[in-house]
Design a protein around this motif. Structure first.
Motif, mmCIF file in Angstrom:
data_model
loop_
_atom_site.group_PDB
_atom_site.id
_atom_site.type_symbol
_atom_site.label_atom_id
_atom_site.label_comp_id
_atom_site.label_asym_id
_atom_site.label_seq_id
_atom_site.Cartn_x
_atom_site.Cartn_y
_atom_site.Cartn_z
ATOM 1 N N THR A 35 -39.065 8.010 20.574
ATOM 2 C CA THR A 35 -39.172 9.134 21.610
ATOM 3 C C THR A 35 -40.867 9.525 20.872
ATOM 4 O O THR A 35 -41.356 9.345 19.757
ATOM 5 C CB THR A 35 -38.085 10.114 21.168
ATOM 6 O OG1 THR A 35 -38.397 10.627 19.807
ATOM 7 C CG2 THR A 35 -36.925 9.815 21.355
ATOM 8 N N ASP A 38 -41.251 15.677 20.872
ATOM 9 C CA ASP A 38 -39.902 16.498 20.559
ATOM 10 C C ASP A 38 -38.860 16.047 21.606
ATOM 11 O O ASP A 38 -38.114 16.607 21.987
ATOM 12 C CB ASP A 38 -40.058 18.039 21.028
ATOM 13 C CG ASP A 38 -40.947 18.722 19.756
ATOM 14 O OD1 ASP A 38 -40.957 18.322 18.723
ATOM 15 O OD2 ASP A 38 -41.324 20.042 20.355
ATOM 16 N N ALA A 40 -39.434 14.823 24.771
ATOM 17 C CA ALA A 40 -39.661 14.843 25.746
ATOM 18 C C ALA A 40 -39.796 13.416 26.519
ATOM 19 O O ALA A 40 -39.785 12.946 27.573
ATOM 20 C CB ALA A 40 -40.715 15.735 26.095
ATOM 21 N N LYS A 41 -40.462 12.442 25.720
ATOM 22 C CA LYS A 41 -40.983 11.110 26.061
ATOM 23 C C LYS A 41 -39.766 10.304 25.466
ATOM 24 O O LYS A 41 -39.796 10.454 24.150
ATOM 25 C CB LYS A 41 -42.117 10.860 25.849
ATOM 26 C CG LYS A 41 -42.522 9.497 26.348
ATOM 27 C CD LYS A 41 -44.083 9.167 26.253
ATOM 28 C CE LYS A 41 -44.572 7.984 26.851
ATOM 29 N NZ LYS A 41 -45.962 7.459 26.269
ATOM 30 N N LYS A 42 -39.222 9.349 26.277
ATOM 31 C CA LYS A 42 -38.197 8.681 25.565
ATOM 32 C C LYS A 42 -38.227 7.136 26.277
ATOM 33 O O LYS A 42 -38.049 7.168 27.373
ATOM 34 C CB LYS A 42 -36.763 9.171 25.494
ATOM 35 C CG LYS A 42 -35.957 8.658 24.936
ATOM 36 C CD LYS A 42 -34.373 9.344 24.648
ATOM 37 C CE LYS A 42 -33.243 8.481 24.185
ATOM 38 N NZ LYS A 42 -32.078 9.341 24.043
ATOM 39 N N ASP A 127 -36.587 21.138 16.261
ATOM 40 C CA ASP A 127 -37.082 21.080 17.507
ATOM 41 C C ASP A 127 -37.011 22.309 18.365
ATOM 42 O O ASP A 127 -37.759 22.560 19.073
ATOM 43 C CB ASP A 127 -35.918 20.047 18.379
ATOM 44 C CG ASP A 127 -36.048 18.720 17.940
ATOM 45 O OD1 ASP A 127 -37.033 18.241 17.281
ATOM 46 O OD2 ASP A 127 -35.228 17.881 18.099
ATOM 47 N N HIS A 130 -40.163 23.764 17.291
ATOM 48 C CA HIS A 130 -41.392 22.849 17.536
ATOM 49 C C HIS A 130 -42.127 22.450 16.266
ATOM 50 O O HIS A 130 -43.280 22.465 16.271
ATOM 51 C CB HIS A 130 -42.477 23.286 18.755
ATOM 52 C CG HIS A 130 -41.874 23.646 19.746
ATOM 53 N ND1 HIS A 130 -41.072 22.559 20.753
ATOM 54 C CD2 HIS A 130 -41.346 24.936 20.248
ATOM 55 C CE1 HIS A 130 -40.431 23.184 21.654
ATOM 56 N NE2 HIS A 130 -40.975 24.502 21.571
#
Length: 248
Positions: A35, A38, A40-42, A127, A130
């Motif tokens: 990931t 946080d 958002a991209k996985k 998370d 942030h």
């Protein structure tokens, strides 16, 4: 050492923690998830957990030999690490030897600027918020640690940096920065936990400064698993490769 996998007690972005038949020991499962941003991209990368676990185990063994207390007990098999149960401290401790990444976005440092002594940065692991940067007063006011524990964490972190930086240099790698986490063992001692892998560190080729870590994924570049495998081939000894039947 053998251990029976029990109930799942924690699920993170890339690792799961399971109970065992010993209340003071857990099994950490390294998953293939990766990931960024946080979560958002996985994505899921085949055998990422396999390689991260054997790289982490190697680093933990090096640190234990140097007198650093860690939660590591044994790698049962690639992907499954037997570890002491810790009450984790929600602080990410980031050590920076060379300016890269978010440090360049947030502060007017020059790219690849070297730091001597290194910069130690502490972020609140959350998370929801942030992962904001902490100072000592905020960390203590939140009840995360005491001043004495912060001093202990810094002392241990500097030793970890010296040991691993020297080791990696001997293998042809630069160590720009890394993130580690600590927890309390059953006696209240501050102990290194989590992992030390290409997911949590930057590794650069000492000659070319090519990235061999998660930065490739963050930037959307190819060859992420090739980089992880190359790190494993560099840091593992021949006996380690033989033990896990690795042809790298």
């Amino acid at each position: 050492m053998n251990a029976k996998v029990g109930n799942l007690i924690y699920k993170g972005k890339a690792k799961d923690v399971y109970e065992t038949d010993n209340s003071e020991i857990v099994i950490v499962k390294f998953r293939d998830d990766i990931t960024a941003g946080d979560g958002a991209k996985k994505e899921n990368l085949n055998k990422k957990g396999f390689y991260n676990s054997i790289i982490s185990a190697k680093f933990f063994e090096i640190l234990e030999e140097a007198g650093v207390k860690t939660q590591y007990i044994d790698l049962l098999k690639p992907g499954y690490m037997l570890s002491k149960k810790l009450k984790m401290i929600p602080i990410e401790v980031i050590t920076r030897n060379i300016a890269a990444g978010s440090l360049l976005r947030n502060f007017p440092f020059k790219e690849k600027q070297e730091f001597e002594p290194p910069i130690i940065q502490m972020d609140y692991k959350s998370d929801e918020y942030h992962d904001p940067t902490l100072n000592d007063d905020i960390a203590v006011a939140l009840g995360l640690v005491t001043i004495e524990e912060l001093n202990t964490i810094r002392e241990i972190t500097l030793k970890i940096n010296t040991v691993l930086k020297d080791f990696l240099k001997s293998r042809g790698l630069l160590f720009p920065d890394f993130k580690i986490e600590f927890g309390h063992d059953n006696q209240g001692n501050v102990v290194l936990g989590d992992e030390i892998s290409p997911d949590s560190c930057r590794f650069w080729d000492i000659e070319t400064c090519d990235n061999l870590d998660k930065d490739l994924f963050r930037k959307g570049e190819s060859g992420v698993m090739d980089a992880y495998i190359k790190v494993a081939s560099i840091v593992l000894d021949e006996k380690d490769k033989k033990k896990w039947n690795l042809d790298i």
